[in-house]
Enzyme design. Structure first.
Site, short mmCIF file in Angstrom:
data_model
loop_
_atom_site.label_atom_id
_atom_site.label_comp_id
_atom_site.label_asym_id
_atom_site.label_seq_id
_atom_site.Cartn_x
_atom_site.Cartn_y
_atom_site.Cartn_z
N ASP A 1 43.29 39.59 46.70
CA ASP A 1 42.71 38.56 45.83
C ASP A 1 42.59 37.20 46.51
O ASP A 1 43.34 36.28 46.20
CB ASP A 1 43.56 38.47 44.55
N SER B 1 47.09 30.36 39.98
CA SER B 1 46.31 31.26 40.81
C SER B 1 45.83 30.52 42.04
O SER B 1 45.31 29.41 41.94
CB SER B 1 45.10 31.77 40.04
N HIS C 1 39.54 35.71 42.45
CA HIS C 1 39.14 35.52 41.06
C HIS C 1 38.92 34.05 40.72
O HIS C 1 38.30 33.73 39.71
CB HIS C 1 40.10 36.22 40.09
N1 ARG Z 1 45.73 38.00 35.74
C1 ARG Z 1 45.39 37.10 36.79
C2 ARG Z 1 45.21 35.70 36.18
O1 ARG Z 1 45.72 35.46 35.15
C3 ARG Z 1 44.21 37.57 37.56
C4 ARG Z 1 42.93 37.60 36.83
C5 ARG Z 1 41.75 38.04 37.63
N2 ARG Z 1 41.44 39.44 37.45
C6 ARG Z 1 40.76 39.94 36.38
N3 ARG Z 1 40.56 41.24 36.31
N4 ARG Z 1 40.28 39.18 35.45
O2 ARG Z 1 44.28 34.99 36.30
N1 GLU Z 2 45.99 34.78 37.45
C1 GLU Z 2 46.48 33.55 36.93
C2 GLU Z 2 45.54 32.37 37.17
O1 GLU Z 2 44.35 32.52 37.19
C3 GLU Z 2 47.80 33.25 37.54
C4 GLU Z 2 48.72 34.25 37.09
C5 GLU Z 2 49.50 33.79 35.90
O2 GLU Z 2 48.96 33.49 34.84
O3 GLU Z 2 50.69 33.76 36.12
O4 GLU Z 2 45.94 31.24 37.26
#
Ligand code: ARG
Ligand code: GLU
Length: 727
Positions: A222, A655, A86
């Site tokens: 991921d 991330s 991502h």
């Molecule tokens: N929640 C994770 C973060 O905060 C992964 C996000 C990527 N996935 C998504 N479906 N947007 O970035």
């Molecule tokens: N998915 C998040 C990011 O893009 C990291 C996960 C979080 O926020 O803890 O940095």
């Protein structure tokens, strides 16, 4: 009986303390002082010096800030970097077309000549960190009015940066910590020739999409791979075919031995922002006003996107990155609100504030200095209240959800150039304008945006207080009798900005014609009016209140640190290099629910739905699972591990951060947090907050067995710290 008590003691000693101590995102240069002993207690076999050193190569030399928003790590001596899927998504999507759809189909460069330049992408290394608090706060006094203080601090920062020893290709940065009580200098190196090397198909890289996002148990592969290129002296250089793979000072060896519950873990990366020290009233406003407003707007936008993306494969490719960005925060805000409520964060903060007040009033010196701090803070937050809902709706609608407005807002700088410097000057920016428009229109569907516009303008008129609205918007809404569909349809058909062919043609031939047309374009004028109303009627008064809040928060931070000497404080995340640590842990997020810490490929197969938008995977993956064809990457139990959770304190920006074992080897890749703990930016609960990492063995399996790109694995250094060095 006695035996039982002893046992209880032993259990408490082993598990009680470490579990409690897992919050915090710590500065690498202070580890020795603050954290090393505890980290060793948790199982770490390295020293603080192995992690961060300015004199010898250390783990920090393998960590990069990836594109300014994520983290990546170097995993070979040829500059190969690993980050999340991502994090690379926008890049991969931009390189993809319907014919060569690397995003959907995955991609593995078979040799370096197939690695694809990704224009604008950059990674930054941290060379050195220094405490410069004294120099930055020189001639700054507690009594100074805030604007004067800011000026003095800015002047001092400029001087510190000027005086910092650095090489000509290095850069410097000074950032405030503990809300302006401390300052640190960072000397950095930024590489700008970064090439895309490989990624699994999106069905694997974002398996589970929004339904699984922020949720455990998780089964997402991921990750994506890039490579840093440097000039022949190994220094940063713009893209050139002559550049060569970067030789790192350090790269992370990769452990094939995997993880077990209780293993030491460490997350090394660039967490973006936390708010761990807010007063209760601010948390309450987040729960009651700010999050609900943002969620409301994005519900509408995402509803429109979702329908369009499910219906059309090309829209899916065009909107995937935009959708993911909007949806990610949207879902987090929902989880954060629920988590703060479930944790009773406001009342716990109030109890803390009562104790703070008691301690402050008990000491004569503090009483005078800090006695009214909380009252003052509360008063300022109350002043904010009248603006907050309008501000959140105004910003979401004016700047973040309607693409036509975003385009209009970006064109404003060109309008300024034309107005202030004339057509000739504008012509010089012509190529940049064309390239921006090409990028924008490649992924733009006016018919989708038009629906978003209609939905959101209804919200704007309904939810922003009349005093704070743009008059133009009110007049137009009234003239259409609040028929938002009709308003949208007429605006979109009149505007030149919704006509890629015409707009691009003009930009190429005579940019001033386009910009002159833009200046009088109804969509441009409406966007500018809303932004201007947001600025003048909302952001301005809010910033002036926030100036006071910032000062009070700085004093509150200072006072908390004095009044609670038994507590260990970490500085809120601010996109600087930090370390979080803990252990591999499951959790019990609710009564009767126990989360295991590790998931397996079996779970992918359980969720697998052929043809589904979120849960389809390539047949080859299913076949590999069926044949248990996992190569050397299976766990000791014969299964293919996919993800695991730990009690490392992380946030957005982490991330792509490496999960590192007790010896400094890579064991996983951080990519998320679990739903019940999404409030951890504001209120960390060690029992419930868990970060989610993809197991490095799944990454290697996907590259090698699934992708057939074993040559990339050969570049890496695989180790077996637990079971001996056999490979
Ligand atoms: N929640 C994770 C973060 O905060 C992964 C996000 C990527 N996935 C998504 N479906 N947007 O970035
Ligand atoms: N998915 C998040 C990011 O893009 C990291 C996960 C979080 O926020 O803890 O940095």
């Amino acid at each position: 009986m006695k035996k039982n008590l002893l046992l209880l003691w032993a259990v408490l000693l082993t598990f009680g303390a470490p579990l409690r101590a897992s919050d915090g995102m710590w500065l690498p240069l202070l580890l020795k002082q603050l954290n090393e002993a505890e980290m060793k207690g948790l199982g770490m076999k390295m020293s603080a010096e192995d992690i961060y050193s300015v004199n010898k190569s250390s783990l920090k030399d393998a960590i990069v800030h990836f594109g300014g928003g994520c983290t990546g790590e170097v995993i070979s001596d040829k500059g190969l970097i690993l980050t999340n899927h991502h994090c690379g998504e926008g890049r991969i999507q931009a390189l993809s077309t319907m014919q060569n759809n690397y995003y959907a189909d995955g991609y593995w460069a078979k040799s370096m000549s197939e690695e694809m330049p990704s224009k604008g992408l950059f990674v930054t290394f941290i060379i050195r960190i220094e405490d410069v608090t004294k120099a930055v706060l020189e001639n700054v006094s507690a009594e100074m009015p805030e604007p004067m203080r800011q000026l003095q601090v800015e002047r001092n920062i400029a001087a510190v940066r000027e005086a910092a020893a650095r090489e000509s290709w290095q850069e410097t940065q000074v950032k405030p910590f503990f809300h302006g009580n401390q300052y640190y200098l960072f000397v950095t190196e930024t590489y700008r020739d970064i090439r895309f090397v490989g990624a699994p198909p999106a069905s694997i890289g974002s398996f589970g999409k929004d339904t699984d996002n922020w949720v455990w148990p998780r089964h997402t592969g991921d990750f994506s791979l890039f490579r840093i290129y440097a000039d022949k002296n190994n220094r940063p250089a713009e893209y050139s075919a002559d550049n060569v793979p970067f030789k790192p000072r350090h790269f992370l060896p990769i452990s094939l031995d995997g993880v077990q519950e209780g293993d030491f873990t460490m997350i090394f990366g660039f967490p973006g922002a936390t708010n761990a020290y807010l007063p209760a009233i601010a948390v309450q406003q987040t729960i009651e006003i700010m999050n609900p407003a943002r969620i409301d707007v994005r519900n509408k936008t995402l509803g429109v996107y979702d329908a369009a993306m499910r219906a059309d494969a090309q829209v899916r490719l065009q909107y995937v990155s935009k959708q993911a960005r909007l949806a990610n925060s949207w879902k987090k805000w929902i989880g954060e609100k629920q988590g703060l409520e479930a944790a009773d964060a406001v009342n716990k903060k109030l109890a803390f504030e009562a104790e703070f007040q008691r301690r402050v009033m008990a000491k004569e010196e503090w009483k005078w200095k800090y006695g009214t701090l909380l009252d003052d803070l509360n008063a300022k937050y109350k002043d904010l209240r009248v603006y907050l809902q309008s501000l959140e709706y105004g910003l979401e609608i004016g700047s973040r959800n309607i693409e036509l407005f975003q385009l209009a807002n970006s064109l404003q700088s060109y309008v300024n150039i034309l107005d202030n410097n004339g057509a000739q000057e504008l012509a010089k920016r012509g190529p940049a304008l064309v390239s921006y428009l090409e990028g924008f229109y490649k992924d733009y569907r006016p018919e989708i945006d038009q629906k978003v516009f209609a939905e959101l303008m209804a919200l704007y008129i309904g939810k922003v207080k009349a005093d704070f609205m743009a008059n133009t918007a009110v007049e137009q809404a009234t003239s259409y009798g609040k028929n938002y569909d009709q308003w949208a349809s007429e605006l979109f058909s009149e505007s030149i900005l919704t006509k890629p062919g015409t707009a691009l043609q003009m930009a190429r031939v005579k940019p001033d014609d386009l910009i002159n047309a833009v200046k009088n374009d109804p969509a441009y004028l409406l966007a500018r009016a809303i932004v201007a109303a947001n600025n003048d009627k909302l952001s301005k008064p809010v910033s002036s209140i926030r100036l006071d809040i910032d000062r009070l928060q700085r004093q509150y931070m200072e006072a908390m640190m004095l009044a609670f000497p038994e507590k260990r404080f970490f500085p809120d995340a601010n996109s600087t290099l930090r370390i979080g640590y803990g252990q591999v842990r499951g959790s019990q997020p609710k009564d009767g629910i126990l989360y295991q810490p590790i998931t397996y490929l079996d779970g992918v197969v359980e969720k697998y739905k052929p043809g589904d938008y979120e849960y389809d995977v390539p047949a080859k993956l299913i076949q590999l699972h069926k044949n248990k064809d996992f190569g050397p990457y299976a766990a000791a139990n014969g299964k293919m591990p996919v993800a695991f959770t730990g009690n490392n304190h992380t946030t957005g920006g982490n991330s792509g951060s490496p999960a590192i074992d007790a010896h400094g080897n890579l064991i996983g890749l951080n990519f998320d947090r679990q739903w019940e703990g999404t409030m951890s930016d504001i209120f960390y609960d060690p029992e419930i907050c868990r970060n989610i990492m993809v197991d490095i063995r799944y990454v290697l399996f996907l590259i090698d067995k699934f992708g057939g790109a074993g040559h990339l694995v050969k570049e890496m250094k695989l180790v077996r710290p637990k079971t001996g060095s056999r490979k």
